[in-house]
Design a protein around this motif. Structure first.
Motif, PDB file in Angstrom:
ATOM      1  N   PRO A  42      -8.468  -1.989 -11.823  1.00  0.00           N
ATOM      2  CA  PRO A  42      -7.576  -3.017 -11.285  1.00  0.00           C
ATOM      3  C   PRO A  42      -7.569  -3.005  -9.743  1.00  0.00           C
ATOM      4  N   ARG A  43      -7.391  -4.195  -9.174  1.00  0.00           N
ATOM      5  CA  ARG A  43      -7.487  -4.312  -7.711  1.00  0.00           C
ATOM      6  C   ARG A  43      -6.462  -3.456  -6.975  1.00  0.00           C
ATOM      7  N   ASN A  44      -5.226  -3.429  -7.481  1.00  0.00           N
ATOM      8  CA  ASN A  44      -4.227  -2.635  -6.751  1.00  0.00           C
ATOM      9  C   ASN A  44      -4.598  -1.152  -6.755  1.00  0.00           C
ATOM     10  N   GLU A  45      -5.260  -0.741  -7.835  1.00  0.00           N
ATOM     11  CA  GLU A  45      -5.728   0.646  -7.915  1.00  0.00           C
ATOM     12  C   GLU A  45      -6.832   0.887  -6.874  1.00  0.00           C
ATOM     13  N   ARG A 105      -7.281  -0.660  -4.120  1.00  0.00           N
ATOM     14  CA  ARG A 105      -6.740  -0.707  -2.765  1.00  0.00           C
ATOM     15  C   ARG A 105      -5.916   0.514  -2.431  1.00  0.00           C
ATOM     16  N   SER A 106      -5.349   1.166  -3.448  1.00  0.00           N
ATOM     17  CA  SER A 106      -4.614   2.381  -3.110  1.00  0.00           C
ATOM     18  C   SER A 106      -5.541   3.593  -3.061  1.00  0.00           C
ATOM     19  N   HIS A 109       5.650   0.484   1.843  1.00  0.00           N
ATOM     20  CA  HIS A 109       6.355   0.816   0.598  1.00  0.00           C
ATOM     21  C   HIS A 109       7.497   1.792   0.816  1.00  0.00           C
TER      22      HIS A 109
END
Ligand SMILES: Nc1ncnc2c1ncn2[C@@H]1O[C@H](COP(=O)(O)OP(=O)(O)OP(=O)(O)O)[C@@H](O)[C@H]1O
Ligand SMILES: [Mg+2]
Length: 132
Positions: free
Chosen positions: A38-41, A43-44, A67
């Motif tokens: 997944p993209r958010n993964e 990016r983190s 955050h």
């Protein structure tokens, strides 16, 4: 990764982050096809200092820690390590409003470097982070 202007270095970074779609081939990191992550993964996990830093309207603290997970002390230390704490502390500290146009392009990259220092990640990508 070396190549002339327009050869696709930044595009490769964007593909790593899932910001552009790949039409041919695959990118595999640690035996994992990135199209399945997944993209958010992505990016983190992949820490990028971009060629054209982008900041959100808001304070220095917000831009370094959107955050709200990091202590002020650690954020100050990161700014000290990149040599920007003097200016930040003289302008109200972490609550100063970050107006990107008031910083040189190299200083903006240093702000990004401070942000990168605050993210725990085993992959760091520097897109010509000392180019300007
Ligand atoms: N948003 C975009 N839409 C369409 N084409 C783009 C876009 N951004 C870049 N390109 C094109 O993709 C190609 C690769 O660009 P890219 O920015 O990846 O090059 P680069 O190797 O990073 O160059 P530089 O060394 O100047 O940073 C170029 O031909 C460019 O014109
Ligand atoms: Mg580029």
């Amino acid at each position: 990764v070396c190549g002339p202007s327009g050869s696709g270095k930044t595009s490769l970074v964007m593909a790593l982050l899932g910001m552009i779609d790949i039409t041919e081939g695959r990118i595999i990191v640690d035996e994992l096809d990135l199209s399945t992550v997944p993209r958010n993964e992505l990016r983190s996990r992949i820490n990028v200092i971009p060629q054209d830093p982008f900041f959100m309207p808001g304070t220095m603290r917000f831009n370094l820690d959107p955050h709200n997970r990091i202590s002020d002390e650690d954020i100050c230390t990161a700014l000290q390590r990149v040599g920007l704490w003097g200016r930040v502390s003289a302008n109200g500290g972490l609550d100063m409003v970050l107006s990107a146009s008031e910083w040189s392009v190299g200083q903006r990259q240093l702000i990004c470097l401070a942000r990168a220092l605050l993210v725990e990640s085993s992959i760091l990508v520097l897109d010509e982070a000392t180019s300007r």
